[in-house]
Design a protein around this motif. Structure first.
Motif: not given
Ligand code: ASP
Length: 447
Positions: A37-40, A48-52, A115-117, A169-171, A183-189
């Motif tokens: 899962v990503s962060a909300p 706002s995105k949680m990560t931001d 956020g992901e945690y 995800g992400f870390y 890097s940002r969006g890294g939960s895909d990785i």
């Molecule tokens: N939460 C992180 C971001 O906003 C990673 C992700 O969602 O994949 O970049």
């Protein structure tokens, strides 16, 4: 059936309503055993995105500004989610600890990763799955470089112990245990790494669109969906602007030949887009797979009589770029000319110096710069060894009154890239789409 790994992006876990949709998707298929899962993310456009918000906390701390208010927003959002999901989970101790860590100087990566945690802590409880913290299994070396083989080994070993698990995800973490994010969006990785580690039958990437479309729907409103695309085609399309999946997410699964299925959490019956290796790609009637493009390129053109017989001339041009640490996109050349196409942002603030250096090192007869170039890639394995593809493309652009500034066809014949004025960008994409997909241009004549 084999194992399915399902990754859910920020919009899929943005609140309790979305989380319930995710649970329905998971329970509908018991093969979906490993969930990333990503962060909300955003619940609505202005949200706002949680990560931001987490990065924002860290910025406040760095500037010695109280961060309580922002932190409270994050805390409240999770509290409400837990409440609405009616979970027997006390989230407060997690926040107390995170706050303490932040006050004690925890890193930017630590802050962002929470956020992901937390998202995974909540999701694991809600689904009744185990929680697996990637800090012990997704590894980076002391310089922060990702370690693919070590990660694969550790993840494989650990996940074998869990029949069903949720993984943030992400870390991951460096060897010394300090948290490190992709890097940002890294939960895909992360999803891709998990899929590889458990040798999944498919890596499902659940988001808020039903896969890829053949063109940007803001330009081509009824663009058709792409049901199947190869990894290579996808790389071309996403590099040029079609962004649904993180660029680097393709590599781990590609290596293991695991297909990626892009799906929509809000439309779970839609089969989405499946991304496969070359071998699985059945022939289709479609000549092209998709069209994508980007604005914001600059062309630097160098002209000199007798250039073709001067050894090492182009090398000098590339050396200048190298000295400024500039990478380029294309290098079309003629007998006495060579041009280099560069993303305009890479030249910001240094264009004058770069030109001066080129002038000094190359003594060209003339040196020209033109900005506001857009590149458009028409991509498709169906173009290989098919006659008339370029003819259709160029005729379409001619009929639409678009002036072509550059043409580049890779030797793999997987794409044809054209450079056009930015003002013609949308017209050109529409014209290419109409010609190949709607078959509106035949033999040079508009229908
Ligand atoms: N939460 C992180 C971001 O906003 C990673 C992700 O969602 O994949 O970049």
């Amino acid at each position: 059936m084999g194992i399915k790994v399902a990754k859910f992006g920020g919009s899929s876990v943005a609140d309790a309503i979305q989380m319930k949709k995710v649970k329905d998707i998971i329970t509908a298929d018991p093969d979906r055993r490993y969930i990333v899962v990503s962060a909300p993310g955003k619940r609505f456009a202005e949200d706002s995105k949680m990560t931001d918000l987490l990065y924002l906390c860290k910025t406040h701390i760095e500037h010695n500004v109280p961060f309580n208010q922002v932190f409270q927003v994050i805390w409240d959002r999770f509290k409400i989610m837990v409440m609405n999901l009616e979970l027997d989970l006390d989230i407060d101790p997690y926040f107390v600890e995170i706050k303490r860590e932040l006050e004690n100087g925890a890193s930017n990566d630590y802050a962002a990763s929470r956020g992901e945690y937390l998202s995974a802590v909540v999701a694991a409880k809600f689904f009744g799955f185990d929680f697996v913290d990637p800090k012990d299994f997704i590894k980076f070396d002391d310089n922060g470089k990702f370690m693919p083989e070590k990660t694969n080994e550790l993840l494989r070993e650990e996940l074998a112990k869990h029949e069903y698990a949720v993984i943030p995800g992400f870390y991951g973490a460096k060897l010394d245990g300090s948290i490190k994010t992709f890097s940002r969006g890294g939960s895909d990785i992360t999803g891709s790494l998990v899929a590889r580690a458990v040798n999944a039958e498919v890596y499902e990437n659940w988001t808020d669109v039903s896969g890829f479309l053949m063109a940007d729907p803001r330009i081509v409103p009824n663009a058709r969906p792409i049901s199947k695309v190869t990894y290579k085609e996808l790389r071309e399309l996403s590099y040029m602007g079609a962004s649904v999946l993180h660029d680097e997410a393709v590599f781990p699964v590609k290596e293991a030949n695991i297909p990626i299925n892009i799906r929509n959490t809000n439309e779970p019956d839609n089969p989405g887009t499946i991304i496969v290796g070359e071998d699985e790609c059945v022939e289709s009637d479609e000549i092209i797979t998709g069209i994508s493009g980007r604005k914001g390129f600059t062309v630097i053109g160098v002209y000199k009589d007798g250039m073709n017989s001067e050894v090492g001339y182009v090398k000098r041009l590339l050396t200048v770029l190298e000295n400024y640490n500039i990478s380029f996109e294309h290098l079309p050349s003629g007998i006495d000319t060579v041009s280099v196409i560069i993303s305009t942002t890479k030249l910001e603030g240094i264009l004058g110096d770069v030109l001066e250096d080129i002038q000094k090192k190359m003594s060209p007869d003339s040196l020209e710069v033109s900005q506001n170039l857009a590149l458009i890639a028409t991509v498709g394995h169906g173009m290989i060894q098919r006659q008339g593809v370029s003819a259709t493309l160029f005729t379409a652009l001619y009929n639409a009154g678009v002036n072509i500034r550059m043409i580049d066809q890779g030797s793999g014949e997987l794409n044809i890239i054209v450079g056009v004025e930015e003002k013609d960008f949308e017209t050109a994409i529409k014209a290419i789409y109409d010609a190949f997909v709607e078959k509106k241009v035949l033999n040079g004549k508009q229908d």
